[in-house]
Design a protein around this motif. Sequence first.
Motif, PDB file in Angstrom:
ATOM      1  N   MET A 160       0.816  -1.190   0.000  1.00  0.00           N
ATOM      2  CA  MET A 160       0.000   0.000   0.000  1.00  0.00           C
ATOM      3  C   MET A 160       0.861   1.256   0.000  1.00  0.00           C
ATOM      4  N   ARG A 161       2.007   1.138   0.645  1.00  0.00           N
ATOM      5  CA  ARG A 161       2.885   2.310   0.708  1.00  0.00           C
ATOM      6  C   ARG A 161       3.361   2.696  -0.693  1.00  0.00           C
ATOM      7  N   GLU A 162       3.615   1.692  -1.528  1.00  0.00           N
ATOM      8  CA  GLU A 162       4.040   1.974  -2.898  1.00  0.00           C
ATOM      9  C   GLU A 162       2.936   2.708  -3.656  1.00  0.00           C
ATOM     10  N   TYR A 163       1.691   2.262  -3.496  1.00  0.00           N
ATOM     11  CA  TYR A 163       0.568   2.947  -4.140  1.00  0.00           C
ATOM     12  C   TYR A 163       0.430   4.370  -3.612  1.00  0.00           C
ATOM     13  N   ALA A 164       0.602   4.538  -2.311  1.00  0.00           N
ATOM     14  CA  ALA A 164       0.522   5.873  -1.715  1.00  0.00           C
ATOM     15  C   ALA A 164       1.585   6.772  -2.319  1.00  0.00           C
TER      16      ALA A 164
END
Length: 74
Positions: free
Chosen positions: A1-5
Amino acid sequence: MREYASESGCALDIFDKEMAEHKYAGLVRADYEGGYESGVAGTPTFFINGRRHEGFFRYENLLEAIEKTEGKAS
């Protein structure tokens, strides 16, 4: 999710802080429970005129289901 963020331009310091605090866990749980109570068993789930669509998720099938309910109240 951090990558998407990161890809979406979120401020990662805020993202990390809010994830560590579980800031949105209650909202996610409430959404999950509401979906479950509405008969959602997975994604995608479509509701047409208040009723869960049981057919295929192709455009043609969804359009046909919508057209069959036109003018009908849920």
